[in-house]
Design an enzyme around this catalytic site. Structure first.
Site, short mmCIF file in Angstrom:
data_model
loop_
_atom_site.label_atom_id
_atom_site.label_comp_id
_atom_site.label_asym_id
_atom_site.label_seq_id
_atom_site.Cartn_x
_atom_site.Cartn_y
_atom_site.Cartn_z
N CYS B 92 0.83 -1.21 0.00
CA CYS B 92 0.00 0.00 0.00
C CYS B 92 0.86 1.26 0.00
O CYS B 92 1.57 1.50 -0.96
CB CYS B 92 -0.98 -0.06 1.17
N HIS B 195 -3.81 -5.75 1.91
CA HIS B 195 -3.69 -5.95 3.35
C HIS B 195 -4.30 -7.31 3.69
O HIS B 195 -4.78 -8.01 2.83
CB HIS B 195 -4.42 -4.85 4.11
#
Lengths: 425, 257
Positions: B92, B195
């Site tokens: 990310c 994630h």
């Protein structure tokens, strides 16, 4: 014009009450939100109109809102008399506020738990006497703001708004940042167990240094941003309880039915809020001692034939508080995790929780996301079983354990907790 | 620092918002379970980055992301370690940082570390939030099972000629450039938006990184709990949002008749 507005507010309040009554009759749940929405359609200013001319307290923050709201409502009810209007169900957005106000009396104090995102708008529109700012940490990142953005929005709202007595947790740097430009702030040393959202200085971005584990020693940053001088703080008493200590020298015993240091800290915040509304802290704490359980939290009930203590933890900070409470014991632990909209759909926060503290206990993973939890427990080195149905999980934990007569410790996140609470006897 | 495999979680105080610190734990445990000596080091942003064999960077908020990139450029250890063959998992905000440029909170471009030929700009559409299912396409990642994870980002990332996309999304947004690509890989640097943490949901990806870092063959582990999680998550992913929209349209057509 005023008469028309009042008529409209009365009609709106009636609509809210009627829809909620119908909803309960139809077995569609408590109907809090549905009725509140109906009321707000009839009069979008219903909440502020029903608050005009009354002492109003707002309670917000990531963790402890519902408990602190109940404690403060108990204190104001005892100290000011009259029916206190409060959103005890935990429906903490405008529709929930409208429903609670419509169903309650038209005079007397109002204590509202407020969702963090709605706090700036409600502070502006309700002009409360006081607002309690508990703590700010990561929670439901898939649908809410990142926590620093939230702290900045609070800061702007309190800098320019109407004068309000802020009761703010001085041990949380993000809360201090949020309240830092307000006119009247009561800085309280309520403690902060979970630090991971507070280490970056909200003022300059450097690293905030904490002196010790619970914040009694304060914190500071190289830029000069530091914990303000405290008006009150919590000290551990020799018997394992806590003392509320005030800068003016008063020391009051905090003795609650509710367990845990974090609840005693919530009580201290509520006591200072009560003082700002005209109820002495000693009288307030006395009234709070009578509050047995809040919205079912810490209730000991019977689940599938086993005595079970029901607890709610929905994010890493909340978990850090509960692990502090249950971590030292030997009773079996059932952890239930869902990931519905109200829980946040991304349970990756489980990896921010120190489940390692449960090693050696009987631990059962359950809930709709039991598999995420099971993998987390595997890497935490915690032996566990996975049982899909939460009630079966409690029964399994009680049987498997056998050693202790202590109630099963059930810790669920939001919807997992409420689902099981419905089954508790 | 101890000998053995050195796993470094980079700046958990700045890049630790979404539970991505779990990736370091997964790597360390999977090494230990195989009898590979491993140490797990949490490198805070105030301290120098230690030498390591395998670095993990996680997600973070806009301000901390800018600070992390600046600190890592100044520190220099991570870039030097990659030049000497260290492996990197970047997730990310971390994925954006290891690229060439990424946007700050105002959308202005900031310099990344240039470890991966990807560049990120602020997206114009809604934030990409939800479950992701993606099939590995990168030759550099070898044959791996389908990826599962959860994304939550606003950036749009383009993969340049010096890297290859890691995967193609079957569900979710991924890099967001309209080509359905997700993540990127070049050499031993692997970036993704996922994630979960991504290595908990995809143990084969964890073992790919461990293999890169140790250079050895890895014995298989009993991953039945990860397998159960994957089966559940991949089944959710099979009902794609567009598939559900089609079903809804079909029902509403039937009702109108």
């Amino acid at each position: 014009m005023r008469a028309r507005a009042s008529l409209r507010a009365r009609a709106a309040a009636s609509a809210a009450v009627a829809v909620n009554w119908a909803s309960r009759r139809a077995g569609l749940g408590s109907g809090t939100v549905a009725g509140g929405r109906a009321g707000l359609v009839v009069d979008p200013h219903l909440v502020e109109k029903l608050c005009v001319g009354r002492p109003v307290a707002l309670v917000s923050g990531t963790n402890g809102k519902t408990t602190t709201t109940a404690l403060l409502a108990g204190a104001l009810g005892a100290g000011l008399g009259g029916g206190v209007v409060t959103n005890a169900t935990g429906s903490n957005m405008p529709a929930g506020h409208a429903a609670a106000l419509a169903a309650g009396g038209r005079t007397g104090p109002v204590v509202l738990e407020v969702d963090e995102a709605y706090l700036p708008a409600e502070v502006a529109s309700l002009e409360p006497t006081c607002a309690v700012l508990l703590n700010l940490s990561r929670d439901q990142l898939d649908r809410t703001s990142e926590v620093r953005m939230l702290a900045n929005r609070w800061r702007v709202a309190f800098a320019g708004g109407a004068p309000v007595d802020l009761v703010a947790n001085a041990d949380d740097p993000l809360v201090v940042w949020a309240a830092g430009q307000a006119e009247r702030v009561h800085w309280i040393g309520a403690g902060l167990g979970w630090r991971n959202d507070a280490v970056g200085c909200p003022s300059c971005g450097e690293q905030v240094t904490f002196a010790d584990a619970f914040g009694a020693g304060g914190w500071s940053c190289v830029c000069g941003f530091a914990r303000p001088a405290l008006e009150a703080w919590l000290e551990e008493a020799a018997d394992g309880g806590s003392l509320a200590c005030f800068a003016d020298g008063r020391r009051l015993v905090v003795d609650l039915e509710l367990p845990g240091r974090f609840n005693r800290a919530n009580a201290l915040m509520a006591a200072v809020a009560a003082s700002s509304m005209g109820v002495g802290a000693d009288e307030a704490l006395g009234a709070m001692a009578q509050v047995p359980s809040v919205a079912g939290r810490f209730t000991v009930g019977e689940i599938a034939g086993s005595p079970t203590r029901l607890m709610l933890a929905k994010n890493p900070a909340g978990w850090s508080e509960l692990l502090d409470l249950v971590g030292g014991g030997t009773a079996p632990v059932v952890v239930a995790i869902n990931a519905r909209t109200a829980d946040g759909k991304d349970p990756s926060w489980l990896w921010d929780v120190e489940f390692e503290a449960l090693a050696g206990r009987t631990v059962v993973a359950t809930g709709e996301r039991a598999r995420d939890l099971a993998v987390r427990l595997r890497y935490a080195g915690v032996d566990h079983a996975t049982v899909d149905d939460p009630r079966a999980a409690v029964a399994f934990a009680a049987l498997e354990d056998g050693r202790t007569a202590a109630p099963v410790e059930f810790i669920g996140n939001y919807t997992a907790f409420h689902d099981l609470l419905d089954h508790a006897r | 620092m101890s000998t053995g495999l050195r796993i470094v979680v980079v700046y958990p105080d700045l890049l630790g918002t979404y539970g991505d610190g779990g990736n370091g734990l997964v790597l360390a445990r999977r090494a230990e379970w195989r009898g590979i000596k491993a140490s797990l080091h949490q490198a805070l942003s105030a301290d120098p980055v230690p030498m390591g064999d395998l670095y993990c960077l996680g997600g973070g908020e806009d301000g901390p992301q800018v600070r992390a990139a600046a600190a890592l450029r100044q520190d220099g250890t991570l870039v030097g370690a990659v030049e000497r063959g260290a492996a990197v998992l970047a997730v990310c905000a971390g994925f954006q940082i290891v690229g060439t440029t990424f946007p700050d909170a105002n959308g202005s471009g900031r310099a990344g570390l240039g470890l991966l030929d990807v560049s990120t700009v602020k997206g114009t559409g809604p934030r990409a939030v939800g479950e992701v299912v993606a099939d590995i396409t990168a030759a550099g990642a070898g044959p791996l099972p389908t990826l599962s994870g959860f994304e939550n980002h606003a950036g749009v990332t383009r993969v340049g000629p010096g890297a290859e996309p890691l995967a193609t999304v079957r569900r979710g947004i991924g890099n967001g450039g309209g080509d359905a690509s997700e993540g990127a890989v070049a050499g031993k640097v692997l970036g993704t938006y996922l994630h979960g943490p991504v290595l908990a949901r995809n143990p084969a990806l964890a073992d790919l990184l461990l293999g890169w870092a140790t250079g050895g063959q890895l014995v298989p582990l009993d991953d039945h709990e990860e397998a159960a999680l994957r089966q559940e998550r991949l089944a959710v992913g099979r009902r794609s949002p567009s598939g559900m929209a089609r079903t809804r349209r079909r029902i509403s057509r039937a009702l109108r008749r």
